[in-house]
Design an enzyme around this catalytic site. Structure first.
Site, mmCIF file in Angstrom:
data_model
loop_
_atom_site.group_PDB
_atom_site.id
_atom_site.type_symbol
_atom_site.label_atom_id
_atom_site.label_comp_id
_atom_site.label_asym_id
_atom_site.label_seq_id
_atom_site.Cartn_x
_atom_site.Cartn_y
_atom_site.Cartn_z
ATOM 1 N N LYS A 114 -57.485 -7.115 -35.040
ATOM 2 C CA LYS A 114 -56.295 -6.367 -34.652
ATOM 3 C C LYS A 114 -56.170 -6.335 -33.145
ATOM 4 O O LYS A 114 -57.159 -6.046 -32.488
ATOM 5 C CB LYS A 114 -56.454 -4.941 -35.204
ATOM 6 C CG LYS A 114 -55.368 -3.996 -34.825
ATOM 7 C CD LYS A 114 -55.672 -2.619 -35.329
ATOM 8 C CE LYS A 114 -54.594 -1.695 -34.803
ATOM 9 N NZ LYS A 114 -54.865 -0.323 -35.078
ATOM 10 N N LYS A 135 -61.306 -4.640 -33.089
ATOM 11 C CA LYS A 135 -60.094 -3.924 -32.683
ATOM 12 C C LYS A 135 -60.074 -3.841 -31.161
ATOM 13 O O LYS A 135 -60.966 -3.259 -30.545
ATOM 14 C CB LYS A 135 -60.080 -2.521 -33.293
ATOM 15 C CG LYS A 135 -58.876 -1.702 -32.837
ATOM 16 C CD LYS A 135 -58.785 -0.363 -33.543
ATOM 17 C CE LYS A 135 -57.593 0.426 -33.051
ATOM 18 N NZ LYS A 135 -57.436 1.709 -33.748
HETATM 19 C C1 PBG Z 1 -55.954 4.664 -34.644
HETATM 20 C C2 PBG Z 1 -55.006 3.535 -34.905
HETATM 21 C C3 PBG Z 1 -54.113 2.957 -33.997
HETATM 22 C C4 PBG Z 1 -53.446 1.943 -34.682
HETATM 23 C C5 PBG Z 1 -53.940 1.938 -35.972
HETATM 24 N N1 PBG Z 1 -54.926 2.912 -36.089
HETATM 25 C C6 PBG Z 1 -53.789 3.368 -32.629
HETATM 26 C C7 PBG Z 1 -54.753 3.140 -31.553
HETATM 27 O O1 PBG Z 1 -55.853 2.669 -31.736
HETATM 28 O O2 PBG Z 1 -54.376 3.475 -30.423
HETATM 29 C C8 PBG Z 1 -52.384 1.042 -34.096
HETATM 30 C C9 PBG Z 1 -51.511 0.349 -35.091
HETATM 31 C C10 PBG Z 1 -50.260 -0.240 -34.555
HETATM 32 O O3 PBG Z 1 -50.032 -0.329 -33.329
HETATM 33 O O4 PBG Z 1 -49.438 -0.639 -35.376
HETATM 34 N N2 PBG Z 1 -55.835 5.662 -35.630
#
Ligand code: PBG
Length: 326
Positions: free
Chosen positions: A248, A195
């Site tokens: 991601k 991520k």
């Molecule tokens: C954190 C989380 C995020 C997303 C999914 N889980 C936000 C982040 O890490 O800032 C982002 C998903 C998206 O942008 O569609 N709980």
């Protein structure tokens, strides 16, 4: 062996031929639809920066899930938008909180749909970070017990899969241990393994009314420049017990998905994030792109790169289109 004997256009001439030799396919059962469940009543509020996506209240939830199920989509991924936040994010492991309540409702009404829950405290913390904060730093080890509690509460509510997205080190192992100790050894973990600290999450932060109140997430999410490190993250999460690993965002990271496909012999999920969705939507609103075309092509590219599953805000629209094409 070349032209004029070889002609690659031969197999492109008609749609039947193209269909016959097509290498990659999209199907609704490969999609996971994210849902934002908000506290409140009779709420179905469009998210400004994500046209066509809504924050929905519990009394609208089952209707939404029925629609998703009827389109052949296998799973939903729940994000909570709580009314209250605090330093620790204690709402995250409240058994009567918005997510556990949603899980119970869905599993009771429509047990066949898979319910996946996001395990991360950022939507519940006043500072908006994914870990406990001390002197401006995001603490790793001290955050793990909170994630354990959160995952356990989700499993107890009936979640089919838990998905830790916080990017603390050791979280998969910690969550696996907690689930096993409590008899939930059959609940899979979908780990947000690679991520990245991405600008493409901006609309999501608007959707969940979360996001860091100070600093950014670069001390825990990955540096966009790194690919080898993503493989370390993936290997680590697999070693700690992940059942599905995720990359991601998706479209700007197709190389990572493809590389992950080489090292991981378990299912790979890719998350087409909020910014990827909103880019296509915004250009469409201006009449600058072909929305359906861009939607399907981006999803196909993510599958072609090697993703088995796609988490996408386009799930319903793409599934509808696939149904029509059949
Ligand atoms: C954190 C989380 C995020 C997303 C999914 N889980 C936000 C982040 O890490 O800032 C982002 C998903 C998206 O942008 O569609 N709980």
């Amino acid at each position: 062996m070349s032209f004029p004997r070889d002609r690659l256009r031969r197999l492109r001439e008609t749609s039947s031929l193209r269909r016959l030799v097509r290498e990659t396919h999209l199907a609704p059962h490969r999609f996971i639809a994210p849902i934002f469940v908000a506290e409140g009543k009779q709420l179905r509020e469009e998210i400004l920066s994500m046209p066509g996506q809504y924050r929905i209240a519990l009394d609208q939830l089952i209707a939404e899930i029925r629609e998703i199920k009827a389109l052949g989509i296998s799973a939903v991924l729940l994000f909570g938008v709580p009314a209250q936040k605090d330093e620790e994010g204690s709402g995250a492991w409240d058994p009567d909180g918005i997510v556990p309540t949603s899980v119970k409702m869905i599993k009771q009404a429509i047990p066949e749909i898979l319910v996946i829950t996001d395990v991360c405290i950022d939507e519940y913390t006043s500072h908006g970070h994914c870990g406990l904060v001390k002197d401006g730093r995001i603490l790793n080890d001290e955050t793990l017990p909170l994630l354990q509690k959160m995952a356990l509460v989700h499993a107890q509510a009936g979640a089919d899969i838990v998905a830790p997205s916080d990017m603390m080190d050791g979280r998969v192992q910690a969550v696996r241990k907690e689930l096993d100790t409590n008899g939930f050894f059959d609940i899979p973990i979908m780990a947000y393994a690679a991520k990245y600290a991405s600008s493409f999450y901006a609309p999501f932060r608007d959707a969940t009314q979360a996001g860091p109140m100070f600093g950014d997430r670069q001390s825990y999410q990955m540096d966009a420049a790194n690919s080898r490190e993503a493989m370390r993250e993936i290997r680590t999460d697999i070693a700690e017990g992940a059942d599905i690993v995720m990359v991601k965002p998706a479209l700007p990271y197709l190389d990572i998905i493809n590389r992950a496909r080489q090292v991981a012999h378990l299912p790979i999920a890719a998350y087409q994030v909020s910014g990827e969705y909103s880019m296509i939507k915004a250009a469409a609103q201006k009449g600058w792109d072909d929305e359906e075309g861009a939607m399907m092509e981006s999803l196909l590219a993510i599958r072609r790169a090697g993703a088995d599953l796609i988490i996408t805000y386009f799930a319903k629209e793409a599934a509808r289109l696939l149904q029509r094409e059949e």
